[in-house]
Design an enzyme around this catalytic site. Structure first.
Site, short mmCIF file in Angstrom:
data_model
loop_
_atom_site.label_atom_id
_atom_site.label_comp_id
_atom_site.label_asym_id
_atom_site.label_seq_id
_atom_site.Cartn_x
_atom_site.Cartn_y
_atom_site.Cartn_z
N SER A 71 1.19 -1.28 -0.26
CA SER A 71 0.10 0.10 -0.30
C SER A 71 1.17 1.32 0.14
CB SER A 71 -0.91 -0.26 1.32
OG SER A 71 -0.50 0.18 1.91
N ASN A 72 1.60 1.13 0.37
CA ASN A 72 3.20 2.20 0.16
C ASN A 72 3.34 1.87 -0.82
OD1 ASN A 72 3.82 3.97 3.29
ND2 ASN A 72 3.06 1.91 3.64
N LEU A 129 19.01 -6.20 4.75
CA LEU A 129 19.89 -5.74 3.98
C LEU A 129 21.57 -6.72 4.14
CD1 LEU A 129 18.23 -3.27 2.73
CD2 LEU A 129 17.53 -5.02 1.34
N ASN A 181 13.84 4.05 3.69
CA ASN A 181 12.95 3.05 4.07
C ASN A 181 11.30 3.96 5.02
OD1 ASN A 181 12.00 0.29 4.99
ND2 ASN A 181 12.89 0.77 6.85
N HIS A 238 9.48 3.31 7.60
CA HIS A 238 8.74 2.36 9.19
C HIS A 238 7.71 2.81 11.08
CE1 HIS A 238 10.56 -0.02 12.64
NE2 HIS A 238 10.06 0.62 13.25
N SER A 257 7.86 6.34 10.24
CA SER A 257 8.74 7.90 10.13
C SER A 257 9.94 7.36 9.13
CB SER A 257 10.58 7.12 11.08
OG SER A 257 9.75 7.20 12.40
N THR A 275 20.44 2.31 6.38
CA THR A 275 22.03 2.80 6.63
C THR A 275 22.30 0.84 7.23
OG1 THR A 275 22.18 2.70 9.24
CG2 THR A 275 23.02 4.26 7.14
N ASP A 313 16.78 -0.34 10.99
CA ASP A 313 16.02 0.78 10.79
C ASP A 313 16.98 1.82 11.86
OD1 ASP A 313 13.91 -0.60 10.13
OD2 ASP A 313 13.30 -1.35 12.14
#
Ligand code: GRF
Length: 312
Positions: free
Chosen positions: A15-16, A95, A109, A111, A138, A143, A147
Site C-alpha cells: 500500500s505504501n 539487507l 525506508n 517504519h 518515520s 544504513t 531501522d
C-alpha cells in the site's frame, strides 16, 4: 523537469508503494516509479504495479544459501531499470551491507514507529504496551544497521482509548501514505535546489582555514579573511540556467585538460576563464561532494599565502 527515478521494494500488499505510485502521477511530482520489485512472485502489490503499467518483478523467495545471489540479482535489475533511488516499502528482508553500501544515501525506508523508538517488528504492540500517548511513522535513510539511519520525517499518531494493534496500525498506515511521498519528494529535490547545493558548498568551503563568506556581484563567494577569493558560487548567472562552483586551477592548461576529460562536469566560465578558473557543474544530479571538497582545497592552496598553506 528531470524526475528522479525510484525503484520500490515490497514484500506484501504494497500500500505504501501504491501511495508513492499515485503521488508520482501528479505532473509536478519530482519522482517517478521505474520499477517495483518483490521478494516473492506472489506479493499482491506486484499486480497493482503491473496494472498501472510499471515494470514489476517478483523474485523467487531466497533460501539461506542463495541469499547473496538474490541480492546480486535484485541489484542488477534495479540498476538496469535506471533507478537513482530505492524506496523500501514493507520489504521484509535484512539487507546485506554490500547491497546497502551500493546505495549509500540513496535508499529510504518507512517504519511504523517514531524512531528511534521501536526498531524492528511488533511496533504497534510495543507502543500500546508501553502506554505511549502517541505512536507514528518515520521515513529514514537506510544504513547497515536495521531501522537506524538518519530520520528525514515523522508523523505522530495519537493512541486512542481502547485502541487495538490493528486499529492503531490502520491509522498509522494512513499517516504513512501521506508522509512517504512528501519526504521522498523533498529528498530527491535536495540536490537540485540551488539553496541546498549552496549549503553543501558552504559546509566544505568554510571548513578551510580562515575561510570567510562574502558576496561579490550578488554571487556568494569564499575567500581567505582579508585575502583573495578561492571559490564563487554561481546560480543562473545572466539567465544561463547553470548552478556551479568556480574555482582556481593551475592555469589554462589544466583548465583545458579538465574540460576535455569531462565536458559534462567542467566548463570555462565567462570572465573567470582567461585567468585559469574552472566551472564545476553542481546541477547534474549526482554531485561527487568529495571531489568538490578536493577542488575547493586545491583552489584555497593556490591563493593562500605561503605561511598559511605550509601549516595546513
Ligand atoms: C508498513 O507499515 C511499513 O511501515 C512497514 O511495513 C508495512 C508495509 O505495508 N515497513 P504495505 O505493504 O506498504 O501496505
Amino acid at each position: 523537469m528531470q524526475k528522479a527515478r525510484i525503484a520500490v521494494l515490497i514484500s506484501g500488499r504494497g500500500s505504501n508503494m501504491a501511495a508513492l505510485l499515485y503521488a508520482a502521477k501528479a505532473a509536478d511530482c519530482p519522482f517517478e516509479i521505474v520499477l517495483v520489485a518483490a521478494d516473492s512472485p506472489d506479493a499482491a502489490g506486484l499486480r497493482l504495479a503491473e496494472g498501472e503499467g510499471i515494470p514489476a518483478l517478483g523474485f523467487p523467495k531466497p533460501t539461506g544459501k542463495d541469499k547473496s545471489q538474490f541480492f546480486e540479482a535484485l541489484d542488477l535489475q534495479i540498476r538496469k531499470s535506471g533507478a537513482d533511488y530505492i524506496a523500501l516499502a514493507g520489504f521484509m528482508r535484512i539487507l546485506p551491507s554490500s547491497f546497502v553500501g551500493g546505495w549509500e544515501g540513496r535508499m529510504l525506508n518507512i517504519h511504523p514507529s517514531l524512531l528511534p523508538k521501536y526498531k524492528g517488528l511488533d511496533t504497534h504492540k510495543r507502543a500500546l504496551e508501553a502506554g505511549d500517548s502517541h505512536a507514528g511513522c518515520s521515513v529514514h535513510i537506510v544504513t547497515a544497521e536495521l531501522d537506524d539511519g538518519p530520520v528525514l520525517g515523522q508523523t505522530p499518531v495519537a493512541i486512542l482509548p481502547g485502541d487495538t494493534e490493528d486499529a492503531l496500525a490502520a491509522r498509522i498506515l494512513i499517516a504513512e501514505h501521506q508522509l512517504y511521498s512528501r519526504v521522498l519528494a523533498e529528498y530527491v529535490q535536495r540536490d537540485s535546489q540551488p539553496e541546498a547545493i549552496l549549503a553543501q558548498v558552504r559546509e566544505r568551503a568554510m571548513a578551510l582555514p580562515r575561510a570567510e563568506e562574502t558576496l561579490s556581484h550578488g554571487m556568494p563567494c569564499f575567500g581567505i579573511e582579508k585575502g583573495k577569493k578561492f571559490a564563487y558560487f554561481t546560480k543562473d548567472h545572466h539567465g544561463d540556467g547553470i548552478t556551479a562552483l568556480i574555482v582556481k586551477t593551475t592555469g589554462e592548461e589544466e583548465q583545458a585538460m579538465l574540460i576535455e576529460e569531462d565536458p559534462d562536469l567542467y566548463y570555462r566560465p565567462a570572465y573567470f576563464g582567461p585567468s585559469g578558473w574552472i566551472g564545476i557543474r553542481l546541477d547534474g544530479g549526482a554531485t561527487d561532494w568529495d571531489h568538490v571538497r578536493d577542488r575547493l582545497e586545491t583552489s584555497w592552496r593556490l591563493i593562500a599565502p605561503r605561511k598559511l598553506a605550509d601549516v595546513f
